[in-house]
Design an enzyme around this catalytic site. Structure first.
Site, PDB file in Angstrom:
ATOM      1  N   ALA A 201      47.097  32.074  42.069  1.00 32.18           N
ATOM      2  CA  ALA A 201      47.406  30.655  42.487  1.00 32.18           C
ATOM      3  C   ALA A 201      48.223  29.893  41.344  1.00 32.18           C
ATOM      4  O   ALA A 201      48.162  30.377  40.522  1.00 32.18           O
ATOM      5  CB  ALA A 201      46.285  29.937  43.115  1.00 32.18           C
TER       6      ALA A 201
ATOM      7  N   LYS B 250      39.179  42.510  33.364  1.00 33.67           N
ATOM      8  CA  LYS B 250      39.726  41.427  33.895  1.00 33.67           C
ATOM      9  C   LYS B 250      40.593  41.044  32.794  1.00 33.67           C
ATOM     10  O   LYS B 250      41.689  40.539  32.888  1.00 33.67           O
ATOM     11  CB  LYS B 250      38.980  40.523  34.530  1.00 33.67           C
ATOM     12  CG  LYS B 250      39.675  39.239  35.031  1.00 33.67           C
ATOM     13  CD  LYS B 250      40.699  39.468  35.735  1.00 33.67           C
ATOM     14  CE  LYS B 250      41.408  37.995  35.713  1.00 33.67           C
ATOM     15  NZ  LYS B 250      40.844  36.802  36.236  1.00 33.67           N
TER      16      LYS B 250
END
Length: 319
Positions: A145, A196
């Site tokens: 985002a 990650k």
């Protein structure tokens, strides 16, 4: 948060016979992740307060061809809030100390804090700023985002939160069960957190330093640099107890190759917007861990030095 989500195959959150989790949530931070998470929780019927430094005119989420508004409650001063059931801490890692006032007001005897930030060691990072004994749930964020303007969020892809298995993870999964945010407990959280970090490790500093989008990794020399950066980090990750190897290096490079070439990274977006960078918690995490274990990280150290120089300039310009 990198804007290139890599969502590993993990089991769905387990079903639980516990009563539904209480639904009072405070989200600290209205950046891309905080705004998006607050909106999804609000649309799921949860009682959401968005804690911010400056007032917002509204909260709008753009995703695909859809534009939706979320009429969440907004607080601009810790004095305006009291204890809630869950706090979602979504500030940039370097802004964690600034959340202390909010955490002290929002955390009561039954409050848990989910930390939605980049990097590793999230519990240790946040614990000094929360009331003693507050349960802290480190959370790996797989959400692409972009904050286009205050209160205006562009969601690209993915809506997953990975957390370490356990009762607290089950409570968090129950809390968000009715929302579009999918909570996935994972058994080996150390490996998951470093995996990650890999998605950030080359993409964030390289795009920020060059001020170019992800398509820059189509250049064989840039891809080769990324491979070398990741190999350095893989040795450090293994020393930290993570099961990271060649498959993770190549998988990350494949991820970059498959990403939309006009995609960016959170560090790139911060530099373009003149905001401080998160380098100390991404590249810096690798360099410091390498120092602890006596493992050299010359390429990552070089990037860290350059990022620090850029960050100083950004901070001086903002002051």
């Amino acid at each position: 948060m990198p804007q290139i989500p890599q969502v590993p195959e993990t089991p769905q959150a387990p079903q639980t016979s516990q009563a539904p989790a209480a639904g009072r949530i405070a989200v600290i931070g209205a950046g891309a992740i905080g705004g998006y998470a607050a909106a999804l929780a609000h649309w799921a019927g949860l009682d959401v307060t968005l804690c911010v430094r400056s007032p917002l005119d509204g909260l709008t989420i753009e995703s695909g061809d859809t534009v939706r508004t979320a009429a969440v409650r907004v607080a601009t001063d810790p004095a305006q809030v009291g204890p809630v059931d869950w706090v979602l801490l979504t500030t940039k890692a370097q802004d964690t100390p600034s959340a202390e006032g909010w955490l002290r007001r929002l955390c009561g005897p039954g409050t848990a804090v989910a930390v939605l930030q980049n990097g590793v060691g999230l519990e240790e990072r946040v614990a000094p700023y929360a009331p003693e004994g507050t349960p802290i749930l480190p959370t790996i964020v797989y959400i692409s985002a972009e904050r286009l303007a205050p209160g205006r969020i562009l969601h690209h892809v993915a809506s997953e939160l990975h957390v370490p298995e356990g009762p607290l993870a089950d409570r968090f999964a129950a809390l968000l069960a009715g929302s579009e945010l999918r909570v996935r407990p994972v058994a080996d959280f150390v490996t998951a957190a470093w995996r990650k970090l890999f998605t950030n490790l080359a993409a964030n500093p390289v795009t920020a330093l060059l001020q170019q989008r992800i398509g820059v990794f189509a250049d064989p020399e840039v891809a080769g640099l990324a491979r070398d950066l990741l190999h350095e980090a893989a040795a450090v990750a293994r020393a930290e107890g993570a099961d990271i190897g060649e498959r993770d290096v190549e998988g990350t490079l494949e991820l970059y190759a498959l990403a939309p070439p006009d995609g960016g990274s959170s560090m790139l977006y911060d530099r373009l917007a003149g905001r401080p960078l998160e380098h100390e918690y991404i590249t810096g995490a690798v360099v410091r861990a390498g120092e602890r274990h006596g493992i050299g990280t010359p390429l990552n150290r070089m990037l860290l030095i350059l990022l620090r120089a850029i960050d100083r300039e950004l901070r001086e310009s903002a002051s």
